[in-house]
Design a protein around this motif. Sequence first.
Motif, PDB file in Angstrom:
ATOM      1  N   LEU A  20      11.555 -24.577  20.191  1.00  0.00           N
ATOM      2  CA  LEU A  20      11.149 -24.684  19.247  1.00  0.00           C
ATOM      3  C   LEU A  20      12.335 -24.784  17.929  1.00  0.00           C
ATOM      4  O   LEU A  20      12.427 -25.831  17.363  1.00  0.00           O
ATOM      5  CB  LEU A  20      10.698 -23.384  17.935  1.00  0.00           C
ATOM      6  CG  LEU A  20       9.557 -23.035  19.476  1.00  0.00           C
ATOM      7  CD1 LEU A  20       8.487 -21.486  18.310  1.00  0.00           C
ATOM      8  CD2 LEU A  20       8.321 -23.810  18.493  1.00  0.00           C
ATOM      9  N   GLN A  24      12.457 -28.147  16.501  1.00  0.00           N
ATOM     10  CA  GLN A  24      13.468 -28.580  14.854  1.00  0.00           C
ATOM     11  C   GLN A  24      15.043 -29.018  14.777  1.00  0.00           C
ATOM     12  O   GLN A  24      15.005 -30.128  13.572  1.00  0.00           O
ATOM     13  CB  GLN A  24      14.228 -27.186  14.546  1.00  0.00           C
ATOM     14  CG  GLN A  24      12.573 -25.801  14.503  1.00  0.00           C
ATOM     15  CD  GLN A  24      11.747 -26.328  13.302  1.00  0.00           C
ATOM     16  OE1 GLN A  24      11.435 -27.186  12.596  1.00  0.00           O
ATOM     17  NE2 GLN A  24      12.236 -24.996  12.076  1.00  0.00           N
ATOM     18  N   TRP A  48       3.957 -31.750  -0.354  1.00  0.00           N
ATOM     19  CA  TRP A  48       4.040 -31.524   1.202  1.00  0.00           C
ATOM     20  C   TRP A  48       4.131 -32.318   1.978  1.00  0.00           C
ATOM     21  O   TRP A  48       3.316 -32.533   2.251  1.00  0.00           O
ATOM     22  CB  TRP A  48       3.543 -29.929   1.987  1.00  0.00           C
ATOM     23  CG  TRP A  48       4.117 -28.853   0.884  1.00  0.00           C
ATOM     24  CD1 TRP A  48       3.968 -28.322  -0.359  1.00  0.00           C
ATOM     25  CD2 TRP A  48       5.427 -27.993   1.435  1.00  0.00           C
ATOM     26  NE1 TRP A  48       3.942 -26.746  -1.145  1.00  0.00           N
ATOM     27  CE2 TRP A  48       5.687 -26.913  -0.249  1.00  0.00           C
ATOM     28  CE3 TRP A  48       5.975 -27.833   2.553  1.00  0.00           C
ATOM     29  CZ2 TRP A  48       6.732 -25.476   0.752  1.00  0.00           C
ATOM     30  CZ3 TRP A  48       6.849 -26.441   2.498  1.00  0.00           C
ATOM     31  CH2 TRP A  48       6.950 -25.669   1.443  1.00  0.00           C
ATOM     32  N   SER A  50       4.473 -34.192   6.223  1.00  0.00           N
ATOM     33  CA  SER A  50       3.846 -33.042   7.061  1.00  0.00           C
ATOM     34  C   SER A  50       5.052 -32.348   7.905  1.00  0.00           C
ATOM     35  O   SER A  50       5.285 -31.689   8.791  1.00  0.00           O
ATOM     36  CB  SER A  50       3.385 -34.587   8.174  1.00  0.00           C
ATOM     37  OG  SER A  50       4.010 -35.364   8.315  1.00  0.00           O
ATOM     38  N   VAL A  53       5.886 -29.307   6.247  1.00  0.00           N
ATOM     39  CA  VAL A  53       5.547 -28.797   6.935  1.00  0.00           C
ATOM     40  C   VAL A  53       5.646 -28.224   8.159  1.00  0.00           C
ATOM     41  O   VAL A  53       5.364 -26.856   8.542  1.00  0.00           O
ATOM     42  CB  VAL A  53       3.519 -29.194   6.845  1.00  0.00           C
ATOM     43  CG1 VAL A  53       3.215 -27.490   7.308  1.00  0.00           C
ATOM     44  CG2 VAL A  53       3.554 -29.505   5.644  1.00  0.00           C
ATOM     45  N   VAL A  54       5.620 -28.255   9.256  1.00  0.00           N
ATOM     46  CA  VAL A  54       6.097 -28.293  10.651  1.00  0.00           C
ATOM     47  C   VAL A  54       7.111 -27.301  10.414  1.00  0.00           C
ATOM     48  O   VAL A  54       7.392 -26.632  11.002  1.00  0.00           O
ATOM     49  CB  VAL A  54       6.380 -29.896  11.015  1.00  0.00           C
ATOM     50  CG1 VAL A  54       6.985 -29.748  12.925  1.00  0.00           C
ATOM     51  CG2 VAL A  54       4.785 -30.186  11.558  1.00  0.00           C
ATOM     52  N   HIS A  55       8.367 -27.994  10.018  1.00  0.00           N
ATOM     53  CA  HIS A  55       9.088 -27.560   9.363  1.00  0.00           C
ATOM     54  C   HIS A  55       9.170 -26.058   9.134  1.00  0.00           C
ATOM     55  O   HIS A  55       9.954 -24.823   9.861  1.00  0.00           O
ATOM     56  CB  HIS A  55      10.736 -28.340   9.244  1.00  0.00           C
ATOM     57  CG  HIS A  55      11.662 -27.725   8.065  1.00  0.00           C
ATOM     58  ND1 HIS A  55      12.761 -27.534   9.350  1.00  0.00           N
ATOM     59  CD2 HIS A  55      12.191 -26.884   7.541  1.00  0.00           C
ATOM     60  CE1 HIS A  55      13.732 -27.273   9.289  1.00  0.00           C
ATOM     61  NE2 HIS A  55      13.079 -26.684   8.067  1.00  0.00           N
ATOM     62  N   ALA A  56       8.309 -25.953   8.471  1.00  0.00           N
ATOM     63  CA  ALA A  56       8.396 -24.134   7.567  1.00  0.00           C
ATOM     64  C   ALA A  56       7.564 -23.553   8.728  1.00  0.00           C
ATOM     65  O   ALA A  56       7.734 -22.690   8.657  1.00  0.00           O
ATOM     66  CB  ALA A  56       7.313 -24.586   6.345  1.00  0.00           C
ATOM     67  N   VAL A  57       6.514 -24.053   9.526  1.00  0.00           N
ATOM     68  CA  VAL A  57       6.078 -23.355  10.250  1.00  0.00           C
ATOM     69  C   VAL A  57       6.582 -22.971  11.142  1.00  0.00           C
ATOM     70  O   VAL A  57       6.831 -22.166  11.842  1.00  0.00           O
ATOM     71  CB  VAL A  57       4.524 -24.146  10.421  1.00  0.00           C
ATOM     72  CG1 VAL A  57       3.762 -23.748  12.096  1.00  0.00           C
ATOM     73  CG2 VAL A  57       3.530 -24.159   9.885  1.00  0.00           C
ATOM     74  N   LEU A  58       7.790 -23.890  12.068  1.00  0.00           N
ATOM     75  CA  LEU A  58       8.357 -24.004  13.326  1.00  0.00           C
ATOM     76  C   LEU A  58       9.607 -22.293  12.470  1.00  0.00           C
ATOM     77  O   LEU A  58      10.091 -21.875  13.621  1.00  0.00           O
ATOM     78  CB  LEU A  58       8.924 -25.092  13.542  1.00  0.00           C
ATOM     79  CG  LEU A  58       7.972 -26.044  14.497  1.00  0.00           C
ATOM     80  CD1 LEU A  58       8.744 -27.122  14.920  1.00  0.00           C
ATOM     81  CD2 LEU A  58       6.941 -25.651  15.637  1.00  0.00           C
ATOM     82  N   VAL A  60       9.000 -20.135  10.572  1.00  0.00           N
ATOM     83  CA  VAL A  60       8.206 -19.009  10.695  1.00  0.00           C
ATOM     84  C   VAL A  60       8.018 -18.314  11.995  1.00  0.00           C
ATOM     85  O   VAL A  60       8.332 -17.320  12.133  1.00  0.00           O
ATOM     86  CB  VAL A  60       6.561 -19.102   9.751  1.00  0.00           C
ATOM     87  CG1 VAL A  60       6.173 -17.755  10.353  1.00  0.00           C
ATOM     88  CG2 VAL A  60       7.576 -19.332   8.125  1.00  0.00           C
ATOM     89  N   ALA A  61       8.107 -19.501  12.884  1.00  0.00           N
ATOM     90  CA  ALA A  61       7.684 -18.756  14.643  1.00  0.00           C
ATOM     91  C   ALA A  61       8.934 -18.163  14.629  1.00  0.00           C
ATOM     92  O   ALA A  61       8.846 -17.580  15.828  1.00  0.00           O
ATOM     93  CB  ALA A  61       6.315 -20.455  15.039  1.00  0.00           C
TER      94      ALA A  61
END
Length: 72
Positions: A20, A24, A48, A50, A53-58, A60-61
């Motif tokens: 991950l 990033q 936002w 895409s 959004v991917v950056h933020a979700v990754l 948090v993950a």
Amino acid sequence: MSATKYTIPHIILHWAIAALVTVQLLLADRMSAAFDQMMENITPAGAWTSSAVVHAVLGVAIGLLMVWRLML
């Protein structure tokens, strides 16, 4: 001196986090461009992309997986 043996869950979480973080790093240029556009008011405030959004979700993950790994 005894060798430290990591458990299977530790190893899986380690490599999942590493993968991950690599994603990033590969998306860093897109996130930087989206941030620059937002700062220069090229995109509407609060829009936002895409990549954002991917950056933020990754992100948090990665954080959750790190906490999980520390709790093992």
